[in-house]
Design a protein around this motif. Structure first.
Motif, PDB file in Angstrom:
ATOM      1  N   TYR A  32       0.856  -1.184   0.000  1.00  0.00           N
ATOM      2  CA  TYR A  32       0.000   0.000   0.000  1.00  0.00           C
ATOM      3  C   TYR A  32       0.893   1.235   0.000  1.00  0.00           C
ATOM      4  O   TYR A  32       1.807   1.340   0.821  1.00  0.00           O
ATOM      5  N   LEU A  33       0.631   2.160  -0.901  1.00  0.00           N
ATOM      6  CA  LEU A  33       1.420   3.380  -0.992  1.00  0.00           C
ATOM      7  C   LEU A  33       0.477   4.579  -1.025  1.00  0.00           C
ATOM      8  O   LEU A  33      -0.353   4.701  -1.935  1.00  0.00           O
ATOM      9  N   TYR A  34       0.601   5.449  -0.012  1.00  0.00           N
ATOM     10  CA  TYR A  34      -0.250   6.629   0.091  1.00  0.00           C
ATOM     11  C   TYR A  34       0.593   7.897   0.026  1.00  0.00           C
ATOM     12  O   TYR A  34       1.717   7.934   0.550  1.00  0.00           O
ATOM     13  N   THR A  35       0.023   8.939  -0.576  1.00  0.00           N
ATOM     14  CA  THR A  35       0.633  10.265  -0.582  1.00  0.00           C
ATOM     15  C   THR A  35      -0.440  11.282  -0.243  1.00  0.00           C
ATOM     16  O   THR A  35      -1.490  11.330  -0.898  1.00  0.00           O
ATOM     17  N   GLY A  36      -0.177  12.094   0.794  1.00  0.00           N
ATOM     18  CA  GLY A  36      -1.091  13.166   1.174  1.00  0.00           C
ATOM     19  C   GLY A  36      -0.400  14.508   1.036  1.00  0.00           C
ATOM     20  O   GLY A  36       0.784  14.645   1.373  1.00  0.00           O
ATOM     21  N   LEU A  37      -1.131  15.500   0.531  1.00  0.00           N
ATOM     22  CA  LEU A  37      -0.571  16.826   0.295  1.00  0.00           C
ATOM     23  C   LEU A  37      -1.352  17.877   1.072  1.00  0.00           C
ATOM     24  O   LEU A  37      -2.589  17.847   1.097  1.00  0.00           O
ATOM     25  N   PHE A 121       3.332   0.442   3.330  1.00  0.00           N
ATOM     26  CA  PHE A 121       3.273  -0.718   4.210  1.00  0.00           C
ATOM     27  C   PHE A 121       2.742  -1.923   3.443  1.00  0.00           C
ATOM     28  O   PHE A 121       2.098  -1.783   2.400  1.00  0.00           O
ATOM     29  N   GLY A 122       3.030  -3.099   3.987  1.00  0.00           N
ATOM     30  CA  GLY A 122       2.569  -4.306   3.323  1.00  0.00           C
ATOM     31  C   GLY A 122       3.337  -5.515   3.786  1.00  0.00           C
ATOM     32  O   GLY A 122       3.963  -5.514   4.849  1.00  0.00           O
ATOM     33  N   CYS A 123       3.301  -6.561   2.966  1.00  0.00           N
ATOM     34  CA  CYS A 123       3.899  -7.831   3.364  1.00  0.00           C
ATOM     35  C   CYS A 123       4.288  -8.628   2.129  1.00  0.00           C
ATOM     36  O   CYS A 123       3.874  -8.328   1.008  1.00  0.00           O
ATOM     37  N   GLU A 132       8.284 -11.348   4.987  1.00  0.00           N
ATOM     38  CA  GLU A 132       8.673  -9.972   5.317  1.00  0.00           C
ATOM     39  C   GLU A 132       7.434  -9.104   5.463  1.00  0.00           C
ATOM     40  O   GLU A 132       6.406  -9.357   4.837  1.00  0.00           O
ATOM     41  N   ALA A 133       7.536  -8.075   6.312  1.00  0.00           N
ATOM     42  CA  ALA A 133       6.483  -7.071   6.467  1.00  0.00           C
ATOM     43  C   ALA A 133       7.160  -5.721   6.682  1.00  0.00           C
ATOM     44  O   ALA A 133       8.275  -5.652   7.194  1.00  0.00           O
ATOM     45  N   PHE A 134       6.480  -4.657   6.303  1.00  0.00           N
ATOM     46  CA  PHE A 134       7.094  -3.331   6.367  1.00  0.00           C
ATOM     47  C   PHE A 134       6.016  -2.272   6.556  1.00  0.00           C
ATOM     48  O   PHE A 134       4.862  -2.434   6.134  1.00  0.00           O
ATOM     49  N   TRP A 135       6.405  -1.176   7.237  1.00  0.00           N
ATOM     50  CA  TRP A 135       5.475  -0.059   7.475  1.00  0.00           C
ATOM     51  C   TRP A 135       6.322   1.167   7.809  1.00  0.00           C
ATOM     52  O   TRP A 135       6.956   1.227   8.861  1.00  0.00           O
ATOM     53  N   LYS A 136       6.383   2.122   6.915  1.00  0.00           N
ATOM     54  CA  LYS A 136       7.223   3.295   7.115  1.00  0.00           C
ATOM     55  C   LYS A 136       6.543   4.537   6.558  1.00  0.00           C
ATOM     56  O   LYS A 136       5.871   4.474   5.523  1.00  0.00           O
ATOM     57  N   PRO A 187      -0.715 -10.990   5.209  1.00  0.00           N
ATOM     58  CA  PRO A 187      -0.463 -12.205   4.418  1.00  0.00           C
ATOM     59  C   PRO A 187      -1.739 -12.943   4.031  1.00  0.00           C
ATOM     60  O   PRO A 187      -1.831 -13.492   2.929  1.00  0.00           O
ATOM     61  N   ALA A 188      -2.750 -12.952   4.938  1.00  0.00           N
ATOM     62  CA  ALA A 188      -4.012 -13.623   4.612  1.00  0.00           C
ATOM     63  C   ALA A 188      -4.716 -12.919   3.459  1.00  0.00           C
ATOM     64  O   ALA A 188      -5.292 -13.563   2.567  1.00  0.00           O
ATOM     65  N   THR A 189      -4.676 -11.587   3.457  1.00  0.00           N
ATOM     66  CA  THR A 189      -5.281 -10.832   2.364  1.00  0.00           C
ATOM     67  C   THR A 189      -4.553 -11.086   1.062  1.00  0.00           C
ATOM     68  O   THR A 189      -5.179 -11.257   0.002  1.00  0.00           O
ATOM     69  N   LEU A 190      -3.230 -11.124   1.118  1.00  0.00           N
ATOM     70  CA  LEU A 190      -2.443 -11.399  -0.083  1.00  0.00           C
ATOM     71  C   LEU A 190      -2.794 -12.772  -0.645  1.00  0.00           C
ATOM     72  O   LEU A 190      -2.975 -12.929  -1.863  1.00  0.00           O
ATOM     73  N   ARG A 191      -2.918 -13.762   0.208  1.00  0.00           N
ATOM     74  CA  ARG A 191      -3.300 -15.103  -0.264  1.00  0.00           C
ATOM     75  C   ARG A 191      -4.675 -15.089  -0.913  1.00  0.00           C
ATOM     76  O   ARG A 191      -4.917 -15.759  -1.919  1.00  0.00           O
TER      77      ARG A 191
END
Length: 298
Positions: A32-37, A121-123, A132-136, A187-191
């Motif tokens: 998931y990639l978000y950009t807010g301005l 963020f995502g997995c 792997e999982a990430f959120w930044k 991961p469950a959503t990805l599957r």
């Protein structure tokens, strides 16, 4: 102000029941990639979000349209997602995201000018196992805060992010909820998505290859090897001279071509007195054997 707890706790309802684990070969990711301005310009909306399966845009959401919309081949896939429910969730999450942007601007005393908050963020899973999982988050192009699921905790990457950490960790459930999302629900959503998308993500498009040469008076000859219209993006393209690999003088980056495939090129220069044979070597997962194109093919 949108509260963080309802946003996070709504995830299980949105994602639905866990998908039974079947056999999933290979490596897949959900991002998931978000950009807010703070001050959107013409044609660029206040909030834009894009969701990717591997490197392919799956669906998008922006604050102007207010709907989650499938992209590319997923426009024609039935049942992959409840788009009305997804739209409602994205709207709620977008409100929280933009509220966070306002708060961060206050932490920096940035009341003027245009500012941006980005979140990724995502997995990932491989052979059906979570790997792997990430959120930044990043503010104005610089890393701001990230989640470490091993601690678990939000880790400030700049002093101002300590304020965000304190707010997001005001109740232990916030941290546990983020950890559970990354380790279990994502991961469950990805599957679940892979049940509808694996054939799309596993496609193999072989590269087309063109070799050209150009020589200005008194200059070395420039040999260019262009590979295009290939998928996935991993590829090996290089020049050889008399069978020995040559370091390129330019090129080498793999770029999106805009139609769901990739392109790349490499350039070498050769002396007019050099009579050794040059060849462009191309190796890609879609090819049974490498392509070798002579340097004088043009």
């Amino acid at each position: 102000m949108v509260k963080m707890v309802p946003i996070l706790l709504s995830l299980p309802l949105l994602l639905g029941p866990a998908v039974p684990q079947g056999t999933q070969d290979g490596h897949y990711s959900l991002t998931y990639l978000y950009t807010g301005l703070s001050r959107p310009s013409k044609g660029i909306h206040r909030l834009q979000g894009t969701v990717f399966l591997n490197d392919r845009a799956f669906f998008r959401y922006d604050s102007e349209v207010g709907k989650a919309e499938p992209l590319g081949p997923w426009r024609h896939v039935e049942g992959v997602e409840d788009w009305e429910k997804q739209s409602q969730f994205q709207k709620a999450r977008g409100e929280f995201f933009l509220e966070t942007l306002k708060e961060i601007m206050e932490y920096y005393n940035n009341s003027n000018g245009s500012h941006a908050l980005q979140e990724r963020f995502g997995c990932e899973i491989q052979n059906n196992r979570s790997t792997e999982a990430f959120w930044k988050n990043a503010y104005d192009g610089k890393d701001y805060i990230e989640f470490n699921k091993e601690i678990p905790a939000w880790v400030p990457l700049v002093p101002e992010a300590q304020n965000t950490k304190q707010k997001w960790e005001a109740e232990p459930v916030y941290v546990l909820r983020a950890k559970a999302y990354l380790e279990e629900e994502c991961p469950a959503t990805l599957r679940k998505y892979l049940n509808y998308s694996k054939s799309i993500l596993d496609q193999q498009d072989p590269p087309s290859v063109v070799v050209t040469s150009h020589q200005a008076p008194g200059k070395n000859k420039k040999l260019k090897c262009l590979a295009y219209d290939f998928y996935p993006g991993e590829i090996d393209v290089h020049w050889t001279r008399a069978g020995k690999v040559q370091e390129p003088d330019s090129g080498g980056d793999v770029l999106c071509s805009g139609n769901g495939t990739y392109l790349t090129w490499v350039v070498v220069h050769m002396s007019p007195k050099d009579s050794a044979p040059y060849s462009c070597y191309v190796q890609h997962s879609s090819l049974a054997q490498p392509l070798v194109v002579p340097g004088d093919a043009s």
